[in-house]
Design a protein around this motif. Structure first.
Motif, PDB file in Angstrom:
ATOM      1  N   ILE A 147      68.566 117.426 100.092  1.00 30.91           N
ATOM      2  CA  ILE A 147      68.143 117.310 101.486  1.00 30.91           C
ATOM      3  C   ILE A 147      69.103 116.376 102.211  1.00 30.91           C
ATOM      4  O   ILE A 147      69.356 115.249 101.761  1.00 30.91           O
ATOM      5  CB  ILE A 147      66.692 116.799 101.580  1.00 30.91           C
ATOM      6  N   ILE A 148      69.650 116.856 103.317  1.00 33.60           N
ATOM      7  CA  ILE A 148      70.600 116.093 104.118  1.00 33.60           C
ATOM      8  C   ILE A 148      69.899 115.682 105.409  1.00 33.60           C
ATOM      9  O   ILE A 148      69.490 116.533 106.205  1.00 33.60           O
ATOM     10  CB  ILE A 148      71.853 116.928 104.450  1.00 33.60           C
ATOM     11  N   SER A 149      69.745 114.384 105.610  1.00 29.03           N
ATOM     12  CA  SER A 149      69.020 113.918 106.789  1.00 29.03           C
ATOM     13  C   SER A 149      69.805 114.204 108.062  1.00 29.03           C
ATOM     14  O   SER A 149      71.033 114.359 108.049  1.00 29.03           O
ATOM     15  CB  SER A 149      68.725 112.420 106.678  1.00 29.03           C
ATOM     16  N   GLY A 150      69.069 114.288 109.151  1.00 31.12           N
ATOM     17  CA  GLY A 150      69.657 114.467 110.474  1.00 31.12           C
ATOM     18  C   GLY A 150      69.019 113.481 111.430  1.00 31.12           C
ATOM     19  O   GLY A 150      68.138 112.704 111.054  1.00 31.12           O
ATOM     20  N   PRO A 164      74.401 120.519 119.529  1.00 32.28           N
ATOM     21  CA  PRO A 164      75.265 120.467 118.335  1.00 32.28           C
ATOM     22  C   PRO A 164      76.082 119.186 118.205  1.00 32.28           C
ATOM     23  O   PRO A 164      76.514 118.834 117.105  1.00 32.28           O
ATOM     24  CB  PRO A 164      76.188 121.682 118.523  1.00 32.28           C
ATOM     25  N   MET A 165      76.290 118.472 119.300  1.00 30.36           N
ATOM     26  CA  MET A 165      77.042 117.221 119.234  1.00 30.36           C
ATOM     27  C   MET A 165      76.345 116.189 118.341  1.00 30.36           C
ATOM     28  O   MET A 165      76.989 115.266 117.830  1.00 30.36           O
ATOM     29  CB  MET A 165      77.218 116.629 120.636  1.00 30.36           C
ATOM     30  N   ALA A 208      76.651 118.166 107.581  1.00 28.18           N
ATOM     31  CA  ALA A 208      75.936 119.417 107.843  1.00 28.18           C
ATOM     32  C   ALA A 208      76.908 120.509 108.275  1.00 28.18           C
ATOM     33  O   ALA A 208      76.835 121.648 107.791  1.00 28.18           O
ATOM     34  CB  ALA A 208      74.866 119.202 108.912  1.00 28.18           C
ATOM     35  N   THR A 209      77.823 120.172 109.158  1.00 27.59           N
ATOM     36  CA  THR A 209      78.813 121.147 109.622  1.00 27.59           C
ATOM     37  C   THR A 209      79.652 121.668 108.465  1.00 27.59           C
ATOM     38  O   THR A 209      79.912 122.875 108.358  1.00 27.59           O
ATOM     39  CB  THR A 209      79.717 120.504 110.691  1.00 27.59           C
ATOM     40  N   ASP A 210      80.072 120.769 107.571  1.00 29.25           N
ATOM     41  CA  ASP A 210      80.904 121.174 106.432  1.00 29.25           C
ATOM     42  C   ASP A 210      80.134 122.084 105.473  1.00 29.25           C
ATOM     43  O   ASP A 210      80.690 123.082 104.964  1.00 29.25           O
ATOM     44  CB  ASP A 210      81.397 119.938 105.675  1.00 29.25           C
ATOM     45  N   TYR A 270      70.646 123.619 100.036  1.00 25.94           N
ATOM     46  CA  TYR A 270      70.812 122.457 100.909  1.00 25.94           C
ATOM     47  C   TYR A 270      69.868 122.604 102.099  1.00 25.94           C
ATOM     48  O   TYR A 270      69.889 123.628 102.789  1.00 25.94           O
ATOM     49  CB  TYR A 270      72.248 122.355 101.415  1.00 25.94           C
ATOM     50  N   VAL A 271      69.045 121.598 102.328  1.00 25.55           N
ATOM     51  CA  VAL A 271      68.148 121.576 103.487  1.00 25.55           C
ATOM     52  C   VAL A 271      68.768 120.610 104.485  1.00 25.55           C
ATOM     53  O   VAL A 271      68.815 119.396 104.247  1.00 25.55           O
ATOM     54  CB  VAL A 271      66.729 121.131 103.096  1.00 25.55           C
ATOM     55  N   LEU A 272      69.277 121.152 105.577  1.00 32.26           N
ATOM     56  CA  LEU A 272      70.081 120.360 106.507  1.00 32.26           C
ATOM     57  C   LEU A 272      69.306 120.003 107.767  1.00 32.26           C
ATOM     58  O   LEU A 272      68.795 120.884 108.465  1.00 32.26           O
ATOM     59  CB  LEU A 272      71.341 121.131 106.940  1.00 32.26           C
ATOM     60  N   GLY A 273      69.278 118.722 108.108  1.00 30.71           N
ATOM     61  CA  GLY A 273      68.758 118.296 109.395  1.00 30.71           C
ATOM     62  C   GLY A 273      69.782 118.588 110.471  1.00 30.71           C
ATOM     63  O   GLY A 273      70.929 118.129 110.395  1.00 30.71           O
TER      64      GLY A 273
END
Length: 201
Positions: free
Chosen positions: A96-99, A12-13, A19-21, A3-6
């Motif tokens: 990939i998880i966008s941020g 952190p807010m 992403a946190t999970d 998993y590539v997390l943004g």
């Protein structure tokens, strides 16, 4: 699965819940030391990123059967590590998880839409300023070599009328947002994104 997390712009807010999970369930966290330091309670394995991305890719391919989370600043696909990993890792092995990118964050802070925006970066390359200045609204992710001052000098050399919005340390307690004419831009700024606006907009 990899998993590539943004991780958002910094605070952190602004990290997404997904992403946190995924971080909470990870076997391995991969990231730059600054990012890994934000998870002192993580009890799994950590893998420190360095500039050797070929070595990282080999390691990820060898560990694709594990639950691996790669921490990426901002949004992984906005001038981040996501592009390289998406190109090199099979789709069945990565997600990939966008941020929230620093660019998105800055536009929201100043209340300016991103419609018809030209988005570019000066990371590791010499920008084509003649092409860039053909656009009325530009966002540039900068680096230490080419930042706000260098952009301003390029504008002044061409005698163009532009305004610059410099977002410095975005989302952190010491955040500063500057709206300046090119001749007002100083030589040094902390971590930043620059918006270049044609004055006729």
């Amino acid at each position: 699965m990899i998993y590539v997390l943004g991780m958002g712009p910094g605070d952190p807010m602004y990290r997404t819940q997904v992403a946190t999970d995924l971080i909470a369930k990870a076997d391995v966290l991969v990231g730059w030391p600054r990012m890994l330091s934000g998870f002192p309670d993580f009890h799994g394995e950590t893998h420190v990123l360095d500039t050797d991305l070929d070595k990282l890719l080999s390691w990820l391919k060898a560990n694709a059967q594990r639950n691996v989370v790669v921490l990426a600043s901002g949004d992984p696909l906005v001038f981040g590590i996501g592009k390289r990993l998406a190109e090199q890792l099979p789709i069945e092995q990565r997600q990939i998880i966008s941020g929230i990118s620093a660019v998105q964050y800055l536009f929201a802070r100043i209340g300016l839409d991103m419609n018809e925006l030209y988005l570019t970066s000066s990371h590791g390359k010499q920008p084509d300023f003649d092409f860039i200045f053909q656009h009325d609204k530009v966002a540039m992710v900068t680096d230490r070599e080419i930042g706000p001052f260098q952009i301003a000098q390029e504008i002044l050399q061409r005698g163009l009328k532009r305004s610059l919005v410099i977002g410095e340390n975005l989302s952190y307690a010491n955040e500063q947002i500057h709206l300046l004419k090119p001749d007002q831009v100083k030589q040094q700024y902390d971590m930043n994104v620059v918006v270049i606006l044609n004055e006729r907009c």
